[in-house]
Design a protein around this motif. Structure first.
Motif, PDB file in Angstrom:
ATOM      1  N   UNK A   1       0.811  -1.220   0.000  1.00 55.08           N
ATOM      2  CA  UNK A   1       0.000   0.000   0.000  1.00 55.08           C
ATOM      3  C   UNK A   1       0.844   1.269   0.000  1.00 55.08           C
ATOM      4  N   UNK A   2       2.086   1.201   0.537  1.00 53.74           N
ATOM      5  CA  UNK A   2       2.924   2.410   0.533  1.00 53.74           C
ATOM      6  C   UNK A   2       3.363   2.754  -0.885  1.00 53.74           C
ATOM      7  N   UNK A   3       3.537   1.740  -1.731  1.00 58.25           N
ATOM      8  CA  UNK A   3       3.846   1.985  -3.140  1.00 58.25           C
ATOM      9  C   UNK A   3       2.640   2.566  -3.871  1.00 58.25           C
ATOM     10  N   UNK A   4       1.448   2.110  -3.496  1.00 55.21           N
ATOM     11  CA  UNK A   4       0.224   2.643  -4.115  1.00 55.21           C
ATOM     12  C   UNK A   4       0.110   4.126  -3.804  1.00 55.21           C
ATOM     13  N   UNK A   5       0.375   4.493  -2.557  1.00 53.39           N
ATOM     14  CA  UNK A   5       0.329   5.909  -2.164  1.00 53.39           C
ATOM     15  C   UNK A   5       1.375   6.697  -2.950  1.00 53.39           C
ATOM     16  N   UNK A   6       2.571   6.152  -3.063  1.00 55.17           N
ATOM     17  CA  UNK A   6       3.643   6.838  -3.798  1.00 55.17           C
ATOM     18  C   UNK A   6       3.293   6.997  -5.269  1.00 55.17           C
ATOM     19  N   UNK A   7       2.625   5.989  -5.844  1.00 55.02           N
ATOM     20  CA  UNK A   7       2.205   6.086  -7.249  1.00 55.02           C
ATOM     21  C   UNK A   7       1.196   7.214  -7.420  1.00 55.02           C
ATOM     22  N   UNK A   8       0.262   7.326  -6.499  1.00 54.85           N
ATOM     23  CA  UNK A   8      -0.727   8.404  -6.562  1.00 54.85           C
ATOM     24  C   UNK A   8      -0.053   9.765  -6.389  1.00 54.85           C
ATOM     25  N   UNK A   9       0.938   9.840  -5.487  1.00 54.31           N
ATOM     26  CA  UNK A   9       1.670  11.092  -5.287  1.00 54.31           C
ATOM     27  C   UNK A   9       2.467  11.458  -6.538  1.00 54.31           C
ATOM     28  N   UNK A  10       2.976  10.454  -7.238  1.00 55.58           N
ATOM     29  CA  UNK A  10       3.701  10.683  -8.482  1.00 55.58           C
ATOM     30  C   UNK A  10       2.759  11.158  -9.581  1.00 55.58           C
TER      31      UNK A  10
ATOM     32  N   UNK B   1      -2.513  15.189   2.287  1.00 55.38           N
ATOM     33  CA  UNK B   1      -2.354  15.553   0.879  1.00 55.38           C
ATOM     34  C   UNK B   1      -3.422  16.565   0.488  1.00 55.38           C
ATOM     35  N   UNK B   2      -3.054  17.481  -0.373  1.00 55.64           N
ATOM     36  CA  UNK B   2      -4.012  18.499  -0.825  1.00 55.64           C
ATOM     37  C   UNK B   2      -4.929  17.924  -1.900  1.00 55.64           C
ATOM     38  N   UNK B   3      -6.186  18.368  -1.970  1.00 56.42           N
ATOM     39  CA  UNK B   3      -7.046  17.951  -3.092  1.00 56.42           C
ATOM     40  C   UNK B   3      -6.397  18.385  -4.400  1.00 56.42           C
ATOM     41  N   UNK B   4      -6.313  17.497  -5.350  1.00 59.31           N
ATOM     42  CA  UNK B   4      -5.551  17.790  -6.564  1.00 59.31           C
ATOM     43  C   UNK B   4      -6.169  18.922  -7.374  1.00 59.31           C
TER      44      UNK B   4
ATOM     45  N   UNK C   1     -13.263  15.804 -12.601  1.00 58.20           N
ATOM     46  CA  UNK C   1     -13.687  15.539 -11.236  1.00 58.20           C
ATOM     47  C   UNK C   1     -13.569  14.060 -10.877  1.00 58.20           C
ATOM     48  N   UNK C   2     -13.956  13.168 -11.808  1.00 60.17           N
ATOM     49  CA  UNK C   2     -13.945  11.738 -11.524  1.00 60.17           C
ATOM     50  C   UNK C   2     -12.525  11.230 -11.269  1.00 60.17           C
ATOM     51  N   UNK C   3     -11.571  11.699 -12.076  1.00 58.40           N
ATOM     52  CA  UNK C   3     -10.173  11.295 -11.879  1.00 58.40           C
ATOM     53  C   UNK C   3      -9.637  11.883 -10.580  1.00 58.40           C
ATOM     54  N   UNK C   4      -9.970  13.129 -10.311  1.00 61.08           N
ATOM     55  CA  UNK C   4      -9.510  13.787  -9.077  1.00 61.08           C
ATOM     56  C   UNK C   4      -9.990  13.035  -7.839  1.00 61.08           C
ATOM     57  N   UNK C   5     -11.205  12.550  -7.860  1.00 62.58           N
ATOM     58  CA  UNK C   5     -11.731  11.824  -6.706  1.00 62.58           C
ATOM     59  C   UNK C   5     -10.938  10.548  -6.442  1.00 62.58           C
ATOM     60  N   UNK C   6     -10.537   9.868  -7.509  1.00 54.86           N
ATOM     61  CA  UNK C   6      -9.753   8.648  -7.341  1.00 54.86           C
ATOM     62  C   UNK C   6      -8.370   8.969  -6.782  1.00 54.86           C
ATOM     63  N   UNK C   7      -7.725  10.005  -7.304  1.00 56.33           N
ATOM     64  CA  UNK C   7      -6.401  10.394  -6.815  1.00 56.33           C
ATOM     65  C   UNK C   7      -6.473  10.824  -5.357  1.00 56.33           C
ATOM     66  N   UNK C   8      -7.468  11.639  -5.028  1.00 52.94           N
ATOM     67  CA  UNK C   8      -7.615  12.090  -3.640  1.00 52.94           C
ATOM     68  C   UNK C   8      -7.842  10.914  -2.698  1.00 52.94           C
ATOM     69  N   UNK C   9      -8.624   9.942  -3.134  1.00 49.42           N
ATOM     70  CA  UNK C   9      -8.868   8.752  -2.311  1.00 49.42           C
ATOM     71  C   UNK C   9      -7.568   7.972  -2.117  1.00 49.42           C
ATOM     72  N   UNK C  10      -6.788   7.827  -3.183  1.00 52.06           N
ATOM     73  CA  UNK C  10      -5.526   7.081  -3.093  1.00 52.06           C
ATOM     74  C   UNK C  10      -4.541   7.734  -2.134  1.00 52.06           C
TER      75      UNK C  10
END
Length: 468
Positions: free
Chosen positions: A375-384, A412-415, A424-433
């Motif tokens: 899960x830490x890699x998943x978070x890093x992927x979203x941050x990337x 993390x800040x809302x993208x 909006x739909x993509x932003x929601x997924x990134x924010x959730x990640x």
């Protein structure tokens, strides 16, 4: 050398409770359930302070408390509306060293005592005054100067003869990594081009560092996926360890972001990210046989392991096949990787060590690097992904701010607060990640990738269809 640290609660609801620690540790102290020492008192902040235990010292830092943190009644930090964290911390140039018997105050009604059990051992490198040097030699700078004399941009010596390394012809220097130089080389017998990564100087690295670099290459030799850098050979030549790997002519994602003016178009960023997630899913689930060194074994043990965690995913570690807008993306630099099913057996990472880059690291990894899960890699992927789309870090790392304070204390800040053009739909997924409380938004790459693909608008989905 520190053998054991005992933290005793003197005042507060848990008065009398004791916590004992051996080895290097990072212990977050506060009211919230994810702290290493939980103090359920109202005057204690959710994340109050951080105790760092190394082999030779204990340090304490305030991480944003409302009521202040104290060592023997001396305030070392506090967060309030009238001053920044940096201003509070600059009041304490001594780095807040904790000594045996010191009392740690948490706000108005809680305190701890720190008892440090030591043994009379002096680090080898400072054992004699002969090793003290006011002007130490900068070996990396010295090597740069030598290389500048020897090597031109085409990889030719001044004599005009090609510069060779263990039978490979050096074409050009691609850059310097954490361990040494990366060269574009050619195998004269086959004509194929590779990237060759060599340690700067064998004598500059201790045995642990050597094991780490060989572990990086050893893991890569087991991996075979189009979105993961392949290592073909590991060897020792001219007193240097090196490994031969896939050549990525397009550089890395950080280079691409710079070429594009600071951020990437949505289509390019998504094209790259979907490939990164495919590569991550593979390494998180791959079956490999590795040789591990363990406290439980006198030597090496061949072990079958399912899955590894990268632990340092960031734009610099994502490589591109070419300079096009839609290149093949490959994950590289597994120096921080960890066979997570062997958590506690591998000696690669000591408790308390922080692995990875803070700007792309979640708080869970900073606090518990050794036992990091996928899960830490998943978070890093979203941050990337966030960084590719905005040119900004997911968390607000202000100039001169303390990186680890931001990692552990800020969300993390809302993208869309940075780039409102993101759908909006993509932003929601990134924010959730990028959610961290009460847990990371997605525990697996598969979950993240599935929701991201579902959120793509029809035109974008068509543009990246080849990598879905």
């Amino acid at each position: 050398m520190i053998k054991k640290v005992t933290v005793e609660v003197l005042k507060g609801i848990l008065a009398g409770q004791k916590y004992e620690y051996e080895g290097e540790k990072r212990i977050l102290i506060g009211r919230q359930a994810d702290c290493g020492i939980i103090m359920p008192d109202k005057t204690v902040s959710k994340h109050h302070c951080l105790l760092e235990i190394s082999s030779y010292e204990v340090k304490l830092s305030d991480v944003g408390s409302l009521n202040g943190t104290y060592i023997n009644n001396r305030m070392i930090g506090q967060w309030d509306n009238n001053r920044t964290y940096d201003e509070a911390m600059t009041e304490n140039p001594d780095e807040n060293i904790v000594r045996n018997g010191d009392e740690i105050g948490l706000g108005r009604s809680c305190s701890l005592r720190c008892l440090i059990d030591t043994e009379d051992t002096v680090p080898e490198e400072v054992n004699t005054p002969d090793n003290i040097n006011d002007n130490p030699i900068d070996y990396k700078k010295l090597e740069d100067e030598i290389l500048e004399e020897l090597v031109g941009p085409s990889g030719q010596q001044k004599s005009g003869k090609p510069l060779m390394f263990d039978g490979y012809r050096k074409i050009s220097c691609l850059g310097r990594g954490g361990w040494g130089r990366v060269w574009k080389v050619q195998d004269p017998s086959s004509g194929k081009y590779y990237a060759l990564k060599s340690m700067v100087s064998d004598v500059d690295f201790n045995d642990d560092a050597k094991r780490l670099i060989l572990r990086e290459s050893g893991i890569n030799e087991f991996l075979s996926h189009k979105n993961v850098i392949k290592t073909y050979k590991t060897d020792l030549a001219e007193g240097k360890f090196y490994f031969l790997m896939d050549l990525c002519e397009g550089g890395n994602v950080s280079d691409l972001i710079k070429r594009k003016g600071g951020k990437l178009p949505l289509e390019t960023a998504t094209w790259i990210m979907l490939q990164v997630l495919s590569g991550l899913d593979y390494i998180h689930n791959v079956d490999i046989d590795v040789a591990v060194q363990s406290r439980m074994f006198s030597g090496k043990k061949e072990t079958s392991v399912k899955g590894i965690v990268h632990r340092d995913l960031k734009p610099e570690n994502i490589y591109l096949s070419d300079y096009s807008d839609f290149p093949v993306a490959m994950i590289g630099d597994f120096g921080m990787a960890k066979a997570y099913e062997l958590a506690g057996l591998s000696r690669n990472t000591n408790d308390g060590n922080v692995c990875g880059s803070g700007q792309f690291m979640c708080r869970k990894q900073a606090l518990d690097c050794r036992y990091s899960k996928p899960e830490v890699d998943v978070w890093a992927a979203a941050a990337t992904y966030f960084y590719m789309l905005t040119g900004k870090y997911a968390k607000n790392f202000k100039t001169d701010s303390d990186v680890w304070y931001v990692v552990m204390s800020e969300k993390a800040r809302p993208i869309r607060s940075i780039n409102p053009a993101i759908p909006q739909e993509i932003a929601q997924v990134i924010d959730k990640a990028l959610t961290e409380e009460p847990k990371i938004g997605f525990s697996t790459v598969e979950e993240f990738r599935k929701e991201l693909v579902a959120a793509l608008p029809a035109n974008l989905k068509n543009a990246v269809q080849e990598v879905i």
